[in-house]
Design a protein around this motif. Structure first.
Motif, PDB file in Angstrom:
ATOM      1  N   ARG A   1     -36.002  27.959  82.178  1.00  0.00           N
ATOM      2  CA  ARG A   1     -35.617  26.767  83.136  1.00  0.00           C
ATOM      3  C   ARG A   1     -36.092  25.559  82.656  1.00  0.00           C
ATOM      4  O   ARG A   1     -35.252  24.698  82.376  1.00  0.00           O
ATOM      5  CB  ARG A   1     -35.864  27.004  84.663  1.00  0.00           C
ATOM      6  N   ASP A   2     -37.198  25.397  82.094  1.00  0.00           N
ATOM      7  CA  ASP A   2     -37.833  24.354  81.555  1.00  0.00           C
ATOM      8  C   ASP A   2     -38.239  24.612  80.062  1.00  0.00           C
ATOM      9  O   ASP A   2     -39.351  24.091  79.662  1.00  0.00           O
ATOM     10  CB  ASP A   2     -39.225  24.117  82.385  1.00  0.00           C
ATOM     11  N   LEU A   3     -37.481  25.413  79.369  1.00  0.00           N
ATOM     12  CA  LEU A   3     -37.902  25.456  77.755  1.00  0.00           C
ATOM     13  C   LEU A   3     -37.647  24.328  77.045  1.00  0.00           C
ATOM     14  O   LEU A   3     -36.855  23.456  77.135  1.00  0.00           O
ATOM     15  CB  LEU A   3     -36.874  26.663  77.663  1.00  0.00           C
ATOM     16  N   THR A   4     -38.723  24.034  76.404  1.00  0.00           N
ATOM     17  CA  THR A   4     -38.842  23.008  75.568  1.00  0.00           C
ATOM     18  C   THR A   4     -38.336  23.228  74.015  1.00  0.00           C
ATOM     19  O   THR A   4     -38.233  24.498  73.715  1.00  0.00           O
ATOM     20  CB  THR A   4     -40.127  22.434  75.514  1.00  0.00           C
ATOM     21  N   ARG A   5     -38.364  22.358  73.540  1.00  0.00           N
ATOM     22  CA  ARG A   5     -37.917  22.566  71.889  1.00  0.00           C
ATOM     23  C   ARG A   5     -39.008  23.543  71.181  1.00  0.00           C
ATOM     24  O   ARG A   5     -38.623  24.583  70.505  1.00  0.00           O
ATOM     25  CB  ARG A   5     -37.625  21.452  71.164  1.00  0.00           C
ATOM     26  N   ASP A   6     -40.177  23.120  71.332  1.00  0.00           N
ATOM     27  CA  ASP A   6     -41.326  23.745  70.967  1.00  0.00           C
ATOM     28  C   ASP A   6     -41.657  25.128  71.402  1.00  0.00           C
ATOM     29  O   ASP A   6     -41.768  26.151  70.676  1.00  0.00           O
ATOM     30  CB  ASP A   6     -42.624  22.813  71.016  1.00  0.00           C
ATOM     31  N   GLY A   7     -41.192  25.229  72.763  1.00  0.00           N
ATOM     32  CA  GLY A   7     -41.227  26.657  73.386  1.00  0.00           C
ATOM     33  C   GLY A   7     -40.114  27.523  72.809  1.00  0.00           C
ATOM     34  O   GLY A   7     -40.267  28.702  72.505  1.00  0.00           O
ATOM     35  N   ALA A   8     -38.943  26.878  72.376  1.00  0.00           N
ATOM     36  CA  ALA A   8     -37.975  27.684  71.766  1.00  0.00           C
ATOM     37  C   ALA A   8     -38.243  28.373  70.510  1.00  0.00           C
ATOM     38  O   ALA A   8     -37.922  29.222  69.988  1.00  0.00           O
ATOM     39  CB  ALA A   8     -36.530  26.920  71.849  1.00  0.00           C
ATOM     40  N   LEU A   9     -38.694  27.378  69.692  1.00  0.00           N
ATOM     41  CA  LEU A   9     -39.153  27.711  68.404  1.00  0.00           C
ATOM     42  C   LEU A   9     -40.327  28.598  68.374  1.00  0.00           C
ATOM     43  O   LEU A   9     -40.027  29.655  67.663  1.00  0.00           O
ATOM     44  CB  LEU A   9     -39.679  26.407  67.543  1.00  0.00           C
ATOM     45  N   GLY A  10     -40.996  28.822  69.375  1.00  0.00           N
ATOM     46  CA  GLY A  10     -42.313  29.770  69.630  1.00  0.00           C
ATOM     47  C   GLY A  10     -41.530  30.869  69.898  1.00  0.00           C
ATOM     48  O   GLY A  10     -42.021  31.904  69.207  1.00  0.00           O
ATOM     49  N   LEU A  11     -40.513  31.041  70.762  1.00  0.00           N
ATOM     50  CA  LEU A  11     -40.011  32.277  71.085  1.00  0.00           C
ATOM     51  C   LEU A  11     -39.499  32.936  69.616  1.00  0.00           C
ATOM     52  O   LEU A  11     -39.341  34.058  69.655  1.00  0.00           O
ATOM     53  CB  LEU A  11     -38.785  32.296  72.190  1.00  0.00           C
ATOM     54  N   LEU A  12     -38.643  32.027  68.859  1.00  0.00           N
ATOM     55  CA  LEU A  12     -37.941  32.410  67.766  1.00  0.00           C
ATOM     56  C   LEU A  12     -38.891  33.067  66.641  1.00  0.00           C
ATOM     57  O   LEU A  12     -38.658  34.016  66.019  1.00  0.00           O
ATOM     58  CB  LEU A  12     -37.156  31.508  67.131  1.00  0.00           C
ATOM     59  N   VAL A  13     -40.155  32.556  66.640  1.00  0.00           N
ATOM     60  CA  VAL A  13     -41.345  32.824  65.651  1.00  0.00           C
ATOM     61  C   VAL A  13     -41.459  34.389  66.243  1.00  0.00           C
ATOM     62  O   VAL A  13     -41.657  35.036  65.578  1.00  0.00           O
ATOM     63  CB  VAL A  13     -42.636  32.002  65.575  1.00  0.00           C
ATOM     64  N   GLY A  14     -41.522  34.654  67.321  1.00  0.00           N
ATOM     65  CA  GLY A  14     -41.974  36.012  68.055  1.00  0.00           C
ATOM     66  C   GLY A  14     -40.852  37.027  67.793  1.00  0.00           C
ATOM     67  O   GLY A  14     -41.039  38.217  68.157  1.00  0.00           O
ATOM     68  N   LEU A  15     -39.445  36.462  67.631  1.00  0.00           N
ATOM     69  CA  LEU A  15     -38.363  37.510  67.611  1.00  0.00           C
ATOM     70  C   LEU A  15     -37.901  37.426  66.247  1.00  0.00           C
ATOM     71  O   LEU A  15     -36.793  37.991  66.092  1.00  0.00           O
ATOM     72  CB  LEU A  15     -37.307  36.814  68.582  1.00  0.00           C
ATOM     73  N   THR A  16     -38.501  36.846  65.205  1.00  0.00           N
ATOM     74  CA  THR A  16     -37.936  36.911  63.881  1.00  0.00           C
ATOM     75  C   THR A  16     -37.401  38.413  63.529  1.00  0.00           C
ATOM     76  O   THR A  16     -36.599  38.705  62.816  1.00  0.00           O
ATOM     77  CB  THR A  16     -38.699  36.348  62.730  1.00  0.00           C
ATOM     78  N   GLY A  17     -38.278  39.416  63.867  1.00  0.00           N
ATOM     79  CA  GLY A  17     -37.875  40.663  63.762  1.00  0.00           C
ATOM     80  C   GLY A  17     -36.624  41.162  64.033  1.00  0.00           C
ATOM     81  O   GLY A  17     -35.859  42.083  63.623  1.00  0.00           O
ATOM     82  N   ARG A  18     -36.256  40.585  65.119  1.00  0.00           N
ATOM     83  CA  ARG A  18     -35.151  40.888  65.855  1.00  0.00           C
ATOM     84  C   ARG A  18     -33.703  40.213  65.493  1.00  0.00           C
ATOM     85  O   ARG A  18     -32.594  40.337  65.204  1.00  0.00           O
ATOM     86  CB  ARG A  18     -35.105  40.543  67.384  1.00  0.00           C
ATOM     87  N   LEU A  19     -34.058  38.711  65.296  1.00  0.00           N
ATOM     88  CA  LEU A  19     -32.984  37.612  65.140  1.00  0.00           C
ATOM     89  C   LEU A  19     -32.922  37.205  63.707  1.00  0.00           C
ATOM     90  O   LEU A  19     -32.308  36.286  63.401  1.00  0.00           O
ATOM     91  CB  LEU A  19     -33.182  36.501  66.029  1.00  0.00           C
ATOM     92  N   GLY A  20     -33.876  37.738  62.813  1.00  0.00           N
ATOM     93  CA  GLY A  20     -33.707  37.479  61.476  1.00  0.00           C
ATOM     94  C   GLY A  20     -34.968  36.616  61.044  1.00  0.00           C
ATOM     95  O   GLY A  20     -35.329  35.613  61.911  1.00  0.00           O
TER      96      GLY A  20
END
Length: 496
Positions: A335-354
Motif C-alpha cells: 500500500r505504501d511501498l516506496t522506491r527504496d522499499g521496492a528495490l529492497g524487495l528486489l534485492v531479496g528476490l534476486t534468486g527468484r526474479l533474476g
C-alpha cells in the motif's frame, strides 16, 4: 444415459446438450491408508455400472490464497476417492466409437490441469466444466485432480513421498492413453494444458521423457515459469520443518506416523508452515512444489527445451496482462511501498526474479513515468515470474523454424475497485464459458454480450489449436506464429 466401458469398469454419464459428461471417474486407487504418500496405483475396479453424473471429491486442501480474487469455494474434499477425472465428449463422437462403416473419426483430446499454487483446486469444480469447450471445438475435454499441498509435494522419498502430484498427472495421461478411445477420443492426438500451477505441470509433462510420448500439443496459460523447481536440499529442509511442526520424529518411521495422523492435522501443519515462511511480496512459492531431479521434473525446462524436448510438438503459451496484481493488490505491505522499499524487495528476490532485477526496476520505472513504485514492482514481477519464460520458449523455437503461438489476455473488470486490471486467473471464465460460476469474483465483475463474444473467440481459438495444432479457423481472427524481431505476433484478447 450414455454408458462407456473403461479398464476399471463401465461408467454411466449424462447428456448435456450436444455433449456427454462423465464426472468423478477414478483413474487410480484412493490414496488412503498405506497408499497415502505412495505413488499412484491402479484402481481395483468395480462391478456393475458406476454412476458418473456428479464430480468426485477434491483432494484435501485449505482455502485458496486467491479467494479474494476468484471468490470462495465451499469445501468438497475427501481423501478417499480424490484421484478422479472428468470427461466431456461430443455425442456424435460417442455414437461413433463402435467399429464399422458408421464409426466416426476419433476426436482430438485436451487434458487440462487446474491451478491453485500446488495447494488448492479441483478438476471437478464447475469453474472448469469442459462441456462448452468440447462443443465449441468438437473435441474431447478431460480435467483431473492430482495430489496437492503436503499430500502431493512433501519431499520424503524414503517413505514414497516423491513428487506425487506430478506422478498423479502422469497417471492421468496414461489413463487417457488406455481409455479415451472408448469416449470417442484419439489417444494419439492429446494436448496437455493447464493454468498457473497446472500450466507449469503441462510444460513439464510435455518435456519429461516419462510422459512426453503421450503428448502431441501443449497449452500453457499463465505458467509461473520464472519459478525454478525446488532444489532437493531446500525441499528436504521444508520436509524437516513440516515434521517438526507435526511433532514427528524423522528417525522413527515417519511414514507410519504421517499415515496415522488425520488429514486435518496434516493440513493444519501445512498452514502453520506457510505462516512461518512468511514469503515477501512477489515470491509466490508455496511451502512445497515440484522438486528438481525427481519423478516428473528430471531437469529444468530451460535445459529440456534447449535439448529439443519440444521438437515435433505444437505449442501455445499465454499470459494475462497484469498477473501479479492477484498476489499483490490485497497485500498491505504494497500500500505504501516506496522506491527504496521496492528495490529492497528486489534485492531479496534476486534468486527468484533474476540477478539484474534492481537494474531492471530502474528500466521499468523509466518506461512508466509517474507510476507508483507498487505498479513498477508489480509489472516487473509479472514479466519475470509469468511472461518471460514463455517468450523465451517461443523465441528459441522461432530460431529453429518451429511455430509457437503466444497470446496476452487484457480484459479488465468494470468496475475495478481493487485495481486488479487483467489479473491472474481472469481468463478462465472466458475459456470455459462458465461466467455464471463466478458470481462474486472481483477479477470478473459484470458480464455482458461483448464478454460472451470474447469468450467464444478465446475458447474457440484454443479449441482449434487442440484440434489442428493452429488456433486459426473459420470465424476466428488471424493468429500468426510468434516471430523474432519487432513484429512478434502476440495475439491480444480483450475488449475495445
Amino acid at each position: 444415459m450414455p454408458v462407456v466401458n473403461t479398464g476399471s469398469g463401465p461408467v454411466r454419464g449424462v447428456e448435456e446438450g450436444p455433449v456427454a459428461a462423465f464426472r468423478g471417474v477414478p483413474y487410480a486407487a484412493s490414496p488412503v491408508g498405506e497408499l497415502r504418500f505412495a505413488a499412484p496405483r491402479p484402481h481395483p475396479g468395480w462391478s456393475g455400472v458406476r454412476d458418473a453424473a456428479r464430480p468426485g471429491p477434491a483432494v484435501p486442501q485449505e482455502h485458496s490464497r486467491l479467494e479474494a480474487v476468484m471468490g470462495a469455494r465451499p469445501p468438497d474434499w475427501d481423501e478417499d476417492g480424490c484421484l478422479n477425472l472428468n470427461v466431456w465428449t461430443p455425442l456424435t463422437a460417442l455414437a461413433g466409437t463402435g467399429a464399422g462403416a458408421g464409426a466416426a473419426e476419433p476426436r482430438p483430446v485436451l487434458v487440462w490441469f487446474h491451478g491453485g499454487g500446488w495447494s488448492s483446486g479441483s478438476g471437478g469444480w464447475d469453474w472448469y466444466d469442459g462441456g462448452r469447450l468440447a462443443a465449441l471445438g468438437g473435441i474431447v475435454v478431460v480435467t483431473a485432480n492430482y495430489r496437492i499441498g503436503p499430500l502431493g509435494y512433501l519431499h520424503l522419498p524414503s517413505i514414497g513421498a516423491d513428487n506425487l502430484g506430478p506422478q498423479d498427472q502422469g497417471a492421468v495421461l496414461r489413463w487417457v492413453r488406455d481409455n479415451i478411445a472408448a469416449f470417442g477420443g484419439d489417444p494419439g492426438l492429446v494436448t496437455v494444458g493447464g493454468q498457473s500451477a497446472g500450466a507449469y505441470s503441462s510444460l513439464h509433462l510435455a518435456i519429461d521423457p516419462g510422459t512426453s510420448g503421450l503428448v502431441r500439443r501443449m497449452i500453457v496459460q499463465s505458467g509461473p515459469l520464472g519459478l525454478a523447481p525446488q532444489d532437493p536440499a531446500d525441499a528436504d529442509g521444508s520436509a524437516a520443518a513440516y515434521l517438526r511442526v507435526l511433532g514427528v520424529d524423522r528417525a522413527d518411521d515417519p511414514g507410519r506416523a504421517l499415515r496415522a495422523l488425520s488429514i486435518e492435522e496434516l493440513l493444519d501443519a501445512y498452514q502453520r508452515l506457510a505462516a512461518v515462511l512468511d514469503r515477501p511480496p512477489g515470491d509466490i512459492a508455496p511451502p512445497m512444489w515440484p522438486v528438481l531431479g525427481h519423478p516428473g521434473t528430471p531437469r529444468t525446462w530451460q535445459q529440456a527445451v534447449a535439448d529439443g524436448a519440444l521438437d515435433g510438438k505444437d505449442v501455445l503459451i499465454g499470459t494475462v496482462a497484469d498477473e501479479m496484481t492477484a498476489f499483490l493488490a490485497f497485500d498491505p505491505r504494497m500500500r505504501d511501498l516506496t522506491r527504496d522499499g521496492a528495490l529492497g524487495l528486489l534485492v531479496g528476490l534476486t534468486g527468484r526474479l533474476g540477478p539484474d532485477a534492481p537494474a531492471a526496476y530502474e528500466r521499468y520505472e523509466a518506461e512508466r513515468p509517474g507510476a507508483a513504485p507498487a505498479r513498477v514492482y508489480t509489472d516487473l514481477a509479472t514479466d519475470r515470474v509469468f511472461r518471460d519464460g514463455g517468450t523465451r520458449i517461443a523465441a528459441h523455437r522461432a530460431a529453429q523454424g518451429a511455430a509457437s503461438y503466444l497470446y496476452r489476455f487484457t480484459r479488465r473488470p468494470d468496475p475495478d475497485e481493487h485495481g486488479l486490471r487483467a489479473t491472474h486467473c481472469c481468463e478462465l471464465p472466458f475459456l470455459f464459458g462458465t461466467f455464471e460460476t463466478y458470481p462474486d469474483a472481483p477479477m470478473l465483475g459484470p458480464v455482458d454480450d461483448r464478454d460472451r463474444t470474447l469468450g467464444r473467440a478465446f475458447g474457440g481459438a484454443l479449441a482449434a489449436f487442440v484440434a489442428t495444432g493452429s488456433p486459426n479457423g473459420d470465424g476466428l481472427a488471424q493468429w500468426r506464429p510468434y516471430g523474432p524481431g519487432p513484429d512478434t505476433n502476440v495475439m491480444c484478447f480483450g475488449l475495445p
